[in-house]
Design an enzyme around this catalytic site. Structure first.
Site, PDB file in Angstrom:
ATOM      1  NE  ARG A  78      -3.715  -1.949   2.655  1.00  0.00           N
ATOM      2  CZ  ARG A  78      -3.669  -2.783   3.689  1.00  0.00           C
ATOM      3  NH1 ARG A  78      -2.793  -2.614   4.651  1.00  0.00           N
ATOM      4  NH2 ARG A  78      -4.519  -3.787   3.762  1.00  0.00           N
ATOM      5  CE  LYS A 185       4.778 -19.986  12.970  1.00  0.00           C
ATOM      6  NZ  LYS A 185       5.416 -18.789  13.502  1.00  0.00           N
ATOM      7  CG  ASP A 214       7.603 -25.023   9.745  1.00  0.00           C
ATOM      8  OD1 ASP A 214       8.668 -24.562  10.184  1.00  0.00           O
ATOM      9  OD2 ASP A 214       6.774 -25.619  10.453  1.00  0.00           O
ATOM     10  CG  HIS A 215      11.876 -20.315   9.595  1.00  0.00           C
ATOM     11  ND1 HIS A 215      10.823 -20.031  10.412  1.00  0.00           N
ATOM     12  CD2 HIS A 215      12.978 -20.211  10.374  1.00  0.00           C
ATOM     13  CE1 HIS A 215      11.273 -19.762  11.638  1.00  0.00           C
ATOM     14  NE2 HIS A 215      12.571 -19.872  11.641  1.00  0.00           N
ATOM     15  CE  LYS A 219      15.378 -22.785  12.255  1.00  0.00           C
ATOM     16  NZ  LYS A 219      16.196 -21.787  12.921  1.00  0.00           N
ATOM     17  CD  GLU A 253      12.215 -17.927  20.004  1.00  0.00           C
ATOM     18  OE1 GLU A 253      12.603 -16.983  19.309  1.00  0.00           O
ATOM     19  OE2 GLU A 253      11.037 -18.276  20.098  1.00  0.00           O
ATOM     20  CG  ASP A 272       5.058 -17.936  17.453  1.00  0.00           C
ATOM     21  OD1 ASP A 272       4.935 -17.679  16.240  1.00  0.00           O
ATOM     22  OD2 ASP A 272       6.034 -17.554  18.128  1.00  0.00           O
ATOM     23  CG  HIS A 277       8.518 -23.565  13.850  1.00  0.00           C
ATOM     24  ND1 HIS A 277       8.351 -23.407  12.497  1.00  0.00           N
ATOM     25  CD2 HIS A 277       8.519 -22.307  14.364  1.00  0.00           C
ATOM     26  CE1 HIS A 277       8.262 -22.113  12.222  1.00  0.00           C
ATOM     27  NE2 HIS A 277       8.357 -21.435  13.328  1.00  0.00           N
ATOM     28  CE  LYS A 377       8.322 -15.431  21.044  1.00  0.00           C
ATOM     29  NZ  LYS A 377       9.406 -15.689  20.096  1.00  0.00           N
ATOM     30  CE  LYS A 382      17.535 -18.803  17.747  1.00  0.00           C
ATOM     31  NZ  LYS A 382      16.201 -19.360  17.752  1.00  0.00           N
TER      32      LYS A 382
HETATM   33  C1  BG6 Z   1       8.925 -17.925  14.246  1.00  0.00           C
HETATM   34  C2  BG6 Z   1       8.114 -17.520  15.439  1.00  0.00           C
HETATM   35  O1  BG6 Z   1       8.176 -18.755  13.401  1.00  0.00           O
HETATM   36  O2  BG6 Z   1      10.074 -18.651  14.697  1.00  0.00           O
HETATM   37  C3  BG6 Z   1       8.935 -16.647  16.374  1.00  0.00           C
HETATM   38  O3  BG6 Z   1       6.990 -16.774  14.985  1.00  0.00           O
HETATM   39  C4  BG6 Z   1      10.208 -17.370  16.747  1.00  0.00           C
HETATM   40  O4  BG6 Z   1       8.208 -16.315  17.542  1.00  0.00           O
HETATM   41  C5  BG6 Z   1      10.934 -17.867  15.509  1.00  0.00           C
HETATM   42  O5  BG6 Z   1      11.028 -16.440  17.436  1.00  0.00           O
HETATM   43  C6  BG6 Z   1      12.111 -18.739  15.890  1.00  0.00           C
HETATM   44  O6  BG6 Z   1      12.831 -19.063  14.734  1.00  0.00           O
HETATM   45  P1  BG6 Z   1      14.396 -19.340  14.789  1.00  0.00           P
HETATM   46  O7  BG6 Z   1      14.759 -19.673  13.391  1.00  0.00           O
HETATM   47  O8  BG6 Z   1      15.032 -18.074  15.279  1.00  0.00           O
HETATM   48  O9  BG6 Z   1      14.594 -20.462  15.750  1.00  0.00           O
END
Ligand code: BG6
Length: 524
Positions: A78, A185, A214-215, A219, A253, A272, A277, A377, A382
């Site tokens: 936009r 997602k 789904d990233h 990995k 995290e 989330d 994941h 969190k 991490k």
């Molecule tokens: C995301 C979540 O899908 O994955 C976040 O929405 C989270 O809340 C993140 O922090 C974690 O991804 P990674 O790759 O940093 O472990």
């Protein structure tokens, strides 16, 4: 919590693994075969996801020669920008990368285009269609298009529907080549909304055209799980209830909710991290071998895992589900606010930021083996890892001599911080006295690899360009996962006394005390 944190370091010796350098040219491991020319349309081009993830990923791929030629990006949003100002603004957002390779950026920036866009008006989509046709003629991109939904989830259905109405989901007509749609997602917020969203998507797009991201799946060490399990003979015979005592899947995290309160308040940790994941990690650890490493067959096996999830039944045994929310605390020696004090969070919020969930799979291989899934969190580190805890030896013939407790074998697939595989086992300590020591064999995943390191978004983009759906959710998986989580989430959200179920934990601790004691027992 995380396995290493609790082991006695003095009892442990570390043996580094050896990986040969395959001596492959840098690009060899990036992709197979030529990539077909295409245009990537990003809806939400002025947003956070585009500047933080997509643009850096695209630029990196470009620098490694891993984008098709020709390849164009059309940003739609936009915000009132034009192609010139869009290029400049993207250059500022990925400044560090640009400074490292200014010439490459100057070349890459030429492939960026921009269209100010109204997501809710069909006229915008018609204009986009015309614009794409012009570019296709000028740059010979063969009519191949990817539509990436980097917009808020509330817009997914409408954008997909209007793309369909504008004829842009069709393939092989009016000079169009293939068309793919990428959905970030969360895919729905429960089973009903996921089914509905899918119904809308499928009005225009067929399943092979839909890429549900789904990233986590992209990995490196996550992709490696299937190779480790099924390209070796030594693990698979042990990979079952006879030898494995329990499995831990940990995604801890340090970050808090950051600037995402609006999203997170509606989502919470179960939606989330768990429904997507954590379920993917579980599926890769628990699935049966597919007959071929191919998208449909791999996803068939994952779906079977989701089908064998044992439904949660009230009353839950203690330690089965622990939900927590962080309060003010300290991390790395600096004070951090509690979740309820974060900007945009309701001061009386009951949204969980931590969960420990004990899962059972009702199938032949895993009967009786608990899977502990933990994510939260504002934890001290991490750490993302999968811990396979083997059973103790059936009989300790060293009980009369050893000086310290024998530890069962443990295989850890570490995803973060350092991607690695470690295996612990007992050995004799050198010397005249027979005493045992636990050693850890450690294989850092990138050892002797000289090629480019790809982040999960880079891999994801390559796969969409290649049309490979292996690392994307299929709709049946999405639905089975929601079907499992819906009653759990509903029970948490509708229970008369939510405060009783939500345990507070100070930021910088390993979660609520109940979770800590489950994990304490776990790591013994
Ligand atoms: C995301 C979540 O899908 O994955 C976040 O929405 C989270 O809340 C993140 O922090 C974690 O991804 P990674 O790759 O940093 O472990």
């Amino acid at each position: 919590m995380h396995a290493d944190a609790r082991r006695k370091p003095e009892a442990e010796a570390v043996v580094r693994g050896q990986a040969p350098d395959l001596g492959l040219p840098a690009e060899t491991c990036l992709f197979e075969g030529p990539l077909t020319p295409c245009i990537l349309v990003i809806f939400g081009a002025s947003g956070d996801l585009t500047s933080r993830k997509l643009m850096p990923a695209l630029f990196n791929l470009f620098r490694h020669g891993a984008l098709p030629r020709p390849f164009l990006v059309v940003g739609c949003a936009r915000t009132d920008l034009n192609t010139e100002t869009f290029r400049a603004s993207m250059g500022e957002k990925v400044q560090a990368a640009v400074q490292a390779a200014p010439d490459a950026w100057a070349e890459f920036a030429q492939s960026l285009h921009y269209l100010t866009f109204d997501y809710t008006s069909l006229a915008s989509y018609v204009l986009l269609g015309n614009f794409l046709q012009e570019l296709e003629k000028r740059y010979q991109t063969q009519g191949n298009r990817i539509f990436y939904l980097a917009v808020p989830p509330s817009l997914y259905a409408e954008v997909a529907q209007l793309l369909g109405q504008a004829g842009m989901a069709e393939e092989g007509v009016r000079g169009q080549g293939w068309a793919r749609i990428v959905v970030e997602k969360p895919f729905g917020r429960n089973l009903a909304t996921a089914v509905e969203l899918n119904r809308t998507l499928q009005q225009g797009f067929a399943e092979p055209q839909i890429f549900r991201i789904d990233h986590y799946m992209a990995k490196e060490t996550v992709q490696n799980i299937l190779i480790l399990r099924f390209a070796n003979t030594i693990f698979e015979p042990l990979w079952n209830r006879n030898y494995i005592a329990r499995v831990g899947i940990i995604a801890a995290e340090k970050l808090g909710v950051e600037h995402r309160a609006g999203f997170y308040e509606e989502t919470g940790v179960l939606r989330d991290m768990f429904q997507n994941h954590m379920m993917q990690l579980l599926a890769l650890i628990a699935m049966e071998p597919p007959s071929l490493f191919e998208a449909q067959r791999v996803r068939d096996e994952k779906a079977k895992v989701f089908r064998s999830l044992r439904p949660m039944q009230e009353p839950l045994p203690p330690g089965t589900l622990v939900l927590g929310q962080y309060t003010a605390g300290s991390l790395d020696g600096r004070p951090v606010p509690g979740y309820r004090e974060e900007p945009g969070v309701n001061p009386g919020s009951m949204t969980p930021t931590f969960a420990l969930l004990q899962i059972h799979l009702d199938n032949w291989r895993w009967q009786g083996v608990p899977f502990y899934l933990v994510s939260g969190k504002r934890l001290p580190e991490k750490v993302t890892e999968l811990i396979i805890q083997f059973k103790e030896v059936p009989h300790s013939l060293f009980r009369n001599i050893h000086l310290q407790a024998m530890q069962p074998n443990r295989l850890i697939l570490r995803i973060h911080p350092e991607e690695a595989i470690t295996l612990t086992f007992e050995t004799k300590n050198p010397g005249a006295l027979v005493c045992l020591r636990q050693v850890t064999m450690d294989f850092p995943y990138y050892q002797n690899y000289q090629g480019p390191i790809m982040d999960a978004y880079e891999k994801t983009l390559i796969d969409v360009i290649q049309g490979d759906q292996m690392l994307f959710w299929r709709q049946d998986g999405v639905e089975l996962s929601w079907a499992y989580f819906d009653p759990i989430i509903e029970a948490c959200e509708t229970c008369p006394d939510p405060a009783r179920h939500l345990q507070l934990y100070p930021a910088g601790s390993w979660g609520p005390p109940e979770a800590q004691s489950v994990l304490e027992r776990w790591s013994r």
